[in-house]
Design a protein around this motif. Structure first.
Motif, PDB file in Angstrom:
ATOM      1  N   SER A 124       0.895  -1.141   0.000  1.00 35.72           N
ATOM      2  CA  SER A 124       0.000   0.000   0.000  1.00 35.72           C
ATOM      3  C   SER A 124       0.932   1.188   0.000  1.00 35.72           C
ATOM      4  CB  SER A 124      -0.892   0.008   1.233  1.00 35.72           C
ATOM      5  OG  SER A 124      -1.680   1.172   1.217  1.00 35.72           O
ATOM      6  N   THR A 125       1.275   1.650  -1.175  1.00 41.03           N
ATOM      7  CA  THR A 125       2.359   2.630  -1.249  1.00 41.03           C
ATOM      8  C   THR A 125       2.354   3.378  -2.576  1.00 41.03           C
ATOM      9  OG1 THR A 125       4.752   2.886  -0.923  1.00 41.03           O
ATOM     10  CG2 THR A 125       4.043   1.013  -2.245  1.00 41.03           C
ATOM     11  N   VAL A 126       3.183   4.387  -2.644  1.00 39.38           N
ATOM     12  CA  VAL A 126       3.382   5.176  -3.859  1.00 39.38           C
ATOM     13  C   VAL A 126       4.722   4.767  -4.472  1.00 39.38           C
ATOM     14  CG1 VAL A 126       3.747   7.495  -4.748  1.00 39.38           C
ATOM     15  CG2 VAL A 126       2.066   7.123  -2.932  1.00 39.38           C
ATOM     16  N   ARG A 127       4.732   4.404  -5.754  1.00 43.52           N
ATOM     17  CA  ARG A 127       5.980   4.006  -6.431  1.00 43.52           C
ATOM     18  C   ARG A 127       6.128   4.762  -7.747  1.00 43.52           C
ATOM     19  NH1 ARG A 127       9.286   2.592  -2.986  1.00 43.52           N
ATOM     20  NH2 ARG A 127      10.669   2.111  -4.738  1.00 43.52           N
ATOM     21  N   PRO A 128       7.395   4.990  -8.146  1.00 41.07           N
ATOM     22  CA  PRO A 128       7.618   5.719  -9.399  1.00 41.07           C
ATOM     23  C   PRO A 128       7.396   4.840 -10.638  1.00 41.07           C
ATOM     24  CG  PRO A 128       9.719   5.133  -8.371  1.00 41.07           C
ATOM     25  CD  PRO A 128       8.639   4.688  -7.430  1.00 41.07           C
ATOM     26  N   CYS A 129       6.979   5.466 -11.711  1.00 40.20           N
ATOM     27  CA  CYS A 129       6.910   4.787 -13.009  1.00 40.20           C
ATOM     28  C   CYS A 129       7.494   5.761 -14.042  1.00 40.20           C
ATOM     29  CB  CYS A 129       5.481   4.369 -13.340  1.00 40.20           C
ATOM     30  SG  CYS A 129       4.369   5.752 -13.527  1.00 40.20           S
ATOM     31  N   VAL A 130       7.235   5.504 -15.326  1.00 34.85           N
ATOM     32  CA  VAL A 130       7.920   6.283 -16.358  1.00 34.85           C
ATOM     33  C   VAL A 130       7.628   7.784 -16.262  1.00 34.85           C
ATOM     34  CG1 VAL A 130       7.983   6.714 -18.856  1.00 34.85           C
ATOM     35  CG2 VAL A 130       8.166   4.382 -17.978  1.00 34.85           C
ATOM     36  N   SER A 171       3.944   3.916 -18.358  1.00 28.07           N
ATOM     37  CA  SER A 171       3.456   5.214 -17.900  1.00 28.07           C
ATOM     38  C   SER A 171       2.359   4.947 -16.859  1.00 28.07           C
ATOM     39  CB  SER A 171       2.883   6.001 -19.073  1.00 28.07           C
ATOM     40  OG  SER A 171       1.707   5.351 -19.538  1.00 28.07           O
ATOM     41  N   ARG A 172       1.953   6.005 -16.165  1.00 38.14           N
ATOM     42  CA  ARG A 172       0.854   5.851 -15.202  1.00 38.14           C
ATOM     43  C   ARG A 172      -0.368   5.279 -15.893  1.00 38.14           C
ATOM     44  NH1 ARG A 172       0.604  11.890 -13.052  1.00 38.14           N
ATOM     45  NH2 ARG A 172       1.334  12.191 -15.179  1.00 38.14           N
ATOM     46  N   ARG A 173      -0.652   5.847 -17.055  1.00 40.42           N
ATOM     47  CA  ARG A 173      -1.865   5.453 -17.762  1.00 40.42           C
ATOM     48  C   ARG A 173      -1.828   3.960 -18.128  1.00 40.42           C
ATOM     49  NH1 ARG A 173      -4.830   9.315 -22.048  1.00 40.42           N
ATOM     50  NH2 ARG A 173      -6.842   8.334 -21.725  1.00 40.42           N
ATOM     51  N   GLU A 174      -0.669   3.523 -18.652  1.00 36.89           N
ATOM     52  CA  GLU A 174      -0.546   2.111 -19.044  1.00 36.89           C
ATOM     53  C   GLU A 174      -0.615   1.200 -17.821  1.00 36.89           C
ATOM     54  OE1 GLU A 174       2.407   3.063 -22.847  1.00 36.89           O
ATOM     55  OE2 GLU A 174       3.253   2.580 -20.889  1.00 36.89           O
ATOM     56  N   ALA A 175       0.100   1.573 -16.778  1.00 37.47           N
ATOM     57  CA  ALA A 175       0.139   0.721 -15.584  1.00 37.47           C
ATOM     58  C   ALA A 175      -1.252   0.573 -14.981  1.00 37.47           C
ATOM     59  CB  ALA A 175       1.108   1.315 -14.560  1.00 37.47           C
ATOM     60  N   VAL A 176      -1.946   1.699 -14.832  1.00 33.75           N
ATOM     61  CA  VAL A 176      -3.260   1.651 -14.193  1.00 33.75           C
ATOM     62  C   VAL A 176      -4.251   0.882 -15.078  1.00 33.75           C
ATOM     63  CG1 VAL A 176      -5.213   3.048 -13.403  1.00 33.75           C
ATOM     64  CG2 VAL A 176      -2.868   3.724 -12.822  1.00 33.75           C
ATOM     65  N   ALA A 199      -3.835   3.309  -8.820  1.00 25.80           N
ATOM     66  CA  ALA A 199      -4.340   4.638  -9.186  1.00 25.80           C
ATOM     67  C   ALA A 199      -3.181   5.553  -9.541  1.00 25.80           C
ATOM     68  CB  ALA A 199      -5.133   5.234  -8.025  1.00 25.80           C
ATOM     69  N   GLU A 200      -3.445   6.534 -10.392  1.00 27.38           N
ATOM     70  CA  GLU A 200      -2.441   7.517 -10.764  1.00 27.38           C
ATOM     71  C   GLU A 200      -2.275   8.537  -9.636  1.00 27.38           C
ATOM     72  OE1 GLU A 200      -5.368   7.123 -12.182  1.00 27.38           O
ATOM     73  OE2 GLU A 200      -5.192   6.664 -14.319  1.00 27.38           O
ATOM     74  N   VAL A 201      -1.032   8.945  -9.363  1.00 21.58           N
ATOM     75  CA  VAL A 201      -0.811  10.124  -8.528  1.00 21.58           C
ATOM     76  C   VAL A 201      -0.897  11.324  -9.465  1.00 21.58           C
ATOM     77  CG1 VAL A 201       0.817  11.389  -7.079  1.00 21.58           C
ATOM     78  CG2 VAL A 201       0.624   8.903  -6.856  1.00 21.58           C
ATOM     79  N   PHE A 202      -1.935  12.113  -9.303  1.00 22.95           N
ATOM     80  CA  PHE A 202      -2.133  13.286 -10.145  1.00 22.95           C
ATOM     81  C   PHE A 202      -1.687  14.536  -9.419  1.00 22.95           C
ATOM     82  CE2 PHE A 202      -5.836  10.933 -12.285  1.00 22.95           C
ATOM     83  CZ  PHE A 202      -5.128  10.716 -13.454  1.00 22.95           C
ATOM     84  N   ASN A 203      -1.132  15.492 -10.158  1.00 21.15           N
ATOM     85  CA  ASN A 203      -0.900  16.801  -9.541  1.00 21.15           C
ATOM     86  C   ASN A 203      -2.153  17.649  -9.763  1.00 21.15           C
ATOM     87  OD1 ASN A 203      -0.764  18.406 -11.943  1.00 21.15           O
ATOM     88  ND2 ASN A 203       1.344  17.751 -12.284  1.00 21.15           N
ATOM     89  N   ASP A 207      -7.320  19.305 -15.367  1.00 20.40           N
ATOM     90  CA  ASP A 207      -7.379  19.008 -16.807  1.00 20.40           C
ATOM     91  C   ASP A 207      -8.195  17.750 -17.074  1.00 20.40           C
ATOM     92  OD1 ASP A 207      -5.912  21.235 -17.329  1.00 20.40           O
ATOM     93  OD2 ASP A 207      -3.996  20.194 -17.559  1.00 20.40           O
ATOM     94  N   ASP A 208      -8.279  16.860 -16.100  1.00 17.98           N
ATOM     95  CA  ASP A 208      -9.206  15.731 -16.147  1.00 17.98           C
ATOM     96  C   ASP A 208      -9.081  14.942 -17.447  1.00 17.98           C
ATOM     97  OD1 ASP A 208     -11.277  14.055 -15.320  1.00 17.98           O
ATOM     98  OD2 ASP A 208     -12.852  15.398 -16.052  1.00 17.98           O
ATOM     99  N   GLU A 209      -7.863  14.478 -17.703  1.00 14.01           N
ATOM    100  CA  GLU A 209      -7.593  13.764 -18.944  1.00 14.01           C
ATOM    101  C   GLU A 209      -8.512  12.559 -19.135  1.00 14.01           C
ATOM    102  OE1 GLU A 209      -3.799  11.517 -20.318  1.00 14.01           O
ATOM    103  OE2 GLU A 209      -3.194  13.533 -19.694  1.00 14.01           O
ATOM    104  N   LEU A 210      -8.909  11.938 -18.033  1.00 10.76           N
ATOM    105  CA  LEU A 210      -9.762  10.747 -18.134  1.00 10.76           C
ATOM    106  C   LEU A 210     -11.212  11.125 -18.440  1.00 10.76           C
ATOM    107  CD1 LEU A 210      -8.235   8.987 -15.011  1.00 10.76           C
ATOM    108  CD2 LEU A 210      -7.793   8.380 -17.397  1.00 10.76           C
ATOM    109  N   GLY A 211     -11.532  12.416 -18.300  1.00  7.94           N
ATOM    110  CA  GLY A 211     -12.872  12.882 -18.654  1.00  7.94           C
ATOM    111  C   GLY A 211     -13.960  12.497 -17.668  1.00  7.94           C
ATOM    112  N   HIS A 212     -13.565  11.916 -16.563  1.00  3.67           N
ATOM    113  CA  HIS A 212     -14.570  11.419 -15.613  1.00  3.67           C
ATOM    114  C   HIS A 212     -15.330  12.562 -14.935  1.00  3.67           C
ATOM    115  CE1 HIS A 212     -16.371   8.636 -12.767  1.00  3.67           C
ATOM    116  NE2 HIS A 212     -16.044   9.465 -11.800  1.00  3.67           N
ATOM    117  N   LEU A 213     -14.579  13.508 -14.411  1.00  6.13           N
ATOM    118  CA  LEU A 213     -15.226  14.593 -13.672  1.00  6.13           C
ATOM    119  C   LEU A 213     -16.046  15.472 -14.616  1.00  6.13           C
ATOM    120  CD1 LEU A 213     -12.172  15.273 -11.376  1.00  6.13           C
ATOM    121  CD2 LEU A 213     -14.381  14.381 -10.632  1.00  6.13           C
TER     122      LEU A 213
END
Lengths: 411, 395
Positions: free
Chosen positions: B237-243, B296-301, B312-316, B322-328
């Motif tokens: 249960s942690t935050v890890r780096p990706c590309v 990338s975050r997107r690929e991993a998730v 889940a992606e860590v978003f700034n 910007d809501d790239e996923l368009g959900h909100l």
């Protein structure tokens, strides 16, 4: 009387956020009936607290999360995936005011328990759903727990040291936020029903609840195109503002000066009246700019004494400060004790269990934590016969078919 | 539009800052008539809190004011003056609740209007040895125990971003106020709702309290590995780096088989790892990092979610907006609110969707925008009275 006297809540929640919402309602006096599947409660990956002396050793009644999160509730077991179980649940809905659930949005409808089905049993029932992302939108079926939402809201990106990576707020920040928010929305929906006779399906998406909490960073981006970064304990408009080491092992004190008056008081408390005249620290802008030098001076002072001693000096001087209390410290804190912030239930198998109440006291209709978390199937009989007045034959059938169980099935 | 759920309730709000502002943001959004009493010419401290558009300080454009004071009305009134206090008393007569961060105001209000629900939000509450002590978000979070659980074990504890102790105090204040209002509508008298910021942040420690008292295990901070309900068992249960950034992985052990399949690392589901995952945290991190290093975050998730692994992606904050996923966007969460000084402001909308009694979206008030409406309308003052009060600096 208690604030939510006369309100009956059916609790179909799982994990953390949902149980927080329903225990808050129970703490305020609602009759919360927790409905659990009549299967083994998993304990393999959970902390199980020790058995109370002389009590039967049934670990499934003693998960640490369970004995805290399910306080202030009654409990029954029911297999709602079977027709008889679904029927009994709907009869329970008929005599209740609110249903709270936080499963994935697909689950209730797939059991034939969509809001329309619940309304068939009780036209003005309030259904409170707490999905991670909501029942609409492209992420609705994503699997997530609270900590994943802390990541997606921007909170994890902004939390941590300026020279290290992002960090989640500890434990289950998102869940506790969503839980309190859902309790609030529930009381609002009950008021609306009382006033208009209309129930409704309330939806709290945990992500949307959490995005309320970082609005300054979100709007700084919208307005200024600026993307906020981690800055440890530094504050944009307060200095000093930090956590400073004290004598002893891993002991710390928080000190924050909101204005020049408190800064002057801190200088006097440190017996460094000379700093009041030092142009490096003359006003808040200078103190923010020269934060590192200032923090070094304060560290020199705090690290020589016990945190409690430093705190007493600062308290007298009127400087906002507090030792960083460990969890153990809370139990010894006179202030905590006098305000009865930690309250206790007597659990028949786990013994005396501490709980933090919500962050308020009510002078006339106090919220008290009195009822210990239910044992497996504890209130089956009283709910089926006294509350629902089911015929003996139906109750026997429910037990015989495993729709209701007083003990988890042995493997 | 239908009425909000708190339609017909009037709340007088004398508080300043985040906690009180957040409390009454809820009450206003849920449909109550929240009248914010602000100091003439100065206003709520949120108006000075910023950040500001273009970094230009302006009492109407501080973003925390625009967000927290949305849907409230603003009346200027000097509570320090005798005639100000008289008007305050008359306003309280028309109200159901009063929210304040000033114990003296609470005491005054409680003395003259016993029917009211009076909510005070203070650093340490209104009773007990620390009552009256000054305290900030950081200080109350230290006192509440939650801060001891945040940060790297080798560094000083670190505060979660953004006045969370104040925010939680505001949320609990709204809950307590609403509970007391419900009791009052059921026949109970008015009462004091005494909210403590220390307790609000401390509420977040639950779980740790039981483990300390019943299992003799005191949790402390664990960096990006937050201790959960089962600190020996629950990992990753942690935050890890990706590309291109970081992801958050939260897999208690019913997910271990899945994550080992996802990353093609059988080791992740071997019995000794499963029995004590946190004891193998470094090894688990290294195995995950190997997989994440090419994604990338997107690929991993996307790959993780296909297997129902909670990642889940860590978003700034920019990426959130910007809501790239368009959900909100699809949910209509962000709202564009027109404001006469700040222009159109895109901001977080309703925290909760209530179809029968919708959350109210309305802009934050200008300083004193409703002084005339309220004082001449509700309190029937004449324009002449108002001019006199204004000259005396009362409004």
């Amino acid at each position: 009387m208690r604030p939510l006297e006369g309100v009956r809540v059916i609790d179909l929640t799982v994990a953390v956020a949902g149980p927080v919402a329903t225990h808050l309602l129970g703490d305020l006096g609602a009759d919360v009936i927790r409905v659990e599947p009549p299967f083994a409660r998993p304990t393999a990956h959970l902390d199980v607290v020790p058995v109370a002396p002389g009590a039967p050793d049934r670990p499934y009644n003693r998960a640490a999360g369970h004995v805290d999160l399910q306080r202030s509730k009654r409990g029954m077991t029911l297999d709602v995936a079977k027709p008889l179980g679904r029927d009994i649940l709907l009869r329970l809905v008929a005599v209740s005011d609110v249903v709270v659930e936080n499963m994935s949005p697909r689950v209730l409808p797939s059991l034939g328990l969509a809001y329309a089905d619940l309304r068939g049993a009780n036209d003005d029932v309030v259904l409170v759903s707490m999905p991670a992302f909501g029942s609409t939108g492209p992420l609705r079926d994503r699997v997530s727990f609270g900590p994943g939402i802390d990541a997606m809201s921007g909170l994890a990106h902004l939390t941590g040291y300026s020279d290290l990576g992002p960090m989640n707020a500890s434990l289950y920040y998102c869940d506790y936020n969503a839980g309190a928010l859902a309790a609030l929305a529930t009381i609002a929906a009950i008021r609306h029903r009382d006033r208009t006779g209309k129930g409704q399906h309330v939806e709290l998406a945990m992500l949307e609840g959490e995005l309320q909490l970082v609005a300054d960073a979100l709007l700084d981006y919208t307005m200024n195109g600026r993307v906020g970064m981690r800055r440890g304990n530094a504050h944009p408009s307060m200095s000093p503002h930090g956590i400073y080491p004290c004598a002893g092992v891993d002991r710390w004190i928080a000190i924050a000066c909101e204005d020049d008056r408190q800064w002057a008081a801190l200088c006097d408390a440190m017996r460094r009246a000379d700093l009041r005249r030092d142009p490096l620290f003359g006003d808040v802008v200078s103190r923010v700019r020269n934060r590192d030098e200032l923090d070094k001076l304060i560290t020199d002072w705090t690290s020589k004494a016990q945190g409690n001693e430093t705190w007493k000096v600062l308290q007298l001087a009127g400087v906002p400060a507090s030792p960083v209390q460990t969890i153990g410290d809370l139990f010894d804190d006179e202030h905590v004790t006098e305000r009865r912030w930690i309250q206790y239930t007597e659990h028949p198998e786990a013994g005396t269990v501490p709980h933090t109440r919500a962050a308020f006291t009510l002078s006339e209709t106090p919220a008290r934590i009195e009822r210990a978390a239910p044992l497996f199937g504890q209130d089956n009989r009283s709910i089926l016969s006294d509350l629902l007045r089911l015929e003996d034959r139906t109750i026997e059938q429910a037990y015989a078919s495993g729709v209701v169980r007083d003990e988890p099935p042995s493997r | 539009m239908p009425d909000g759920s708190l339609h017909g309730l009037r709340i007088i709000d004398t508080s300043e800052g985040v906690a009180g502002g957040y409390c009454t943001r809820f009450l206003a959004g849920l449909g109550a008539d929240v009248i914010k009493l602000e100091r003439p010419g100065v206003g709520d401290s949120l108006r000075r809190a910023g950040p500001f558009p273009g970094d230009v300080v302006h009492a109407e454009t501080s973003v925390m004011h625009l967000h927290l004071n949305a849907a409230k009305r603003s009346v200027t009134l000097a509570l320090a003056s005798a005639s100000g206090l008289r008007l305050f008393a008359r306003l309280l007569e028309t109200a159901d609740a009063c929210v304040t961060d000033d114990p003296a105001v609470a005491e005054h209000a409680g003395r003259i209007q016993t029917h009211l629900v009076i909510s005070t939000i203070t650093p340490f509450g209104a009773s007990g040895p620390r009552a009256g002590n000054p305290g900030t978000d950081l200080v109350t979070m230290a006192a509440g125990g939650y801060l001891s659980l945040n940060g790297d074990p080798d560094r000083e504890p670190v505060r979660p971003y953004g006045d969370q102790s104040e925010h939680q105090a505001g949320l609990h204040a709204a809950l307590g106020t609403l509970a007391a209002l419900r009791a009052r509508e059921g026949g109970a008298p008015g009462q004091l709702v005494d909210v403590s910021m220390q307790e609000a942040s401390g509420f977040l420690t639950a779980g740790a309290l039981q483990r300390h008292a019943l299992m003799r295990r005191t949790q402390t901070r664990a960096g990006a590995r937050p201790a959960g309900f089962a600190p020996n068992r629950l990992y990753p249960s942690t935050v890890r780096p990706c590309v291109d950034g970081h992801v958050h992985v939260h897999c208690h052990n019913r997910f271990h088989d899945l994550i080992s399949v996802l990353m093609d690392e059988p080791r992740l589901a071997e019995p000794d790892v499963l029995a004590e995952p946190l004891g193998h945290a470094d090894e688990i991190d290294a195995l995950m990092d190997r997989w994440l290093a090419t994604r990338s975050r997107r690929e991993a998730v996307a790959e993780a979610q296909d297997l129902r692994v909670p990642m889940a992606e860590v978003f700034n904050p920019g990426e959130v907006m910007d809501d790239e996923l368009g959900h909100l966007r699809e949910r209509g969460f962000f709202v564009d609110v027109a404001h006469p000084v700040a222009g159109a402001v895109r901001q977080p909308g309703a925290p909760v969707v209530m179809p029968a009694s919708p959350w109210r979206i309305r802009r934050a008030p200008l300083l004193g925008e409703h002084t005339v409406d309220v004082l001449c309308g509700d309190l029937a003052l004449s324009r002449c009275d108002l001019t006199r009060l204004s000259a005396a600096g009362v409004v």
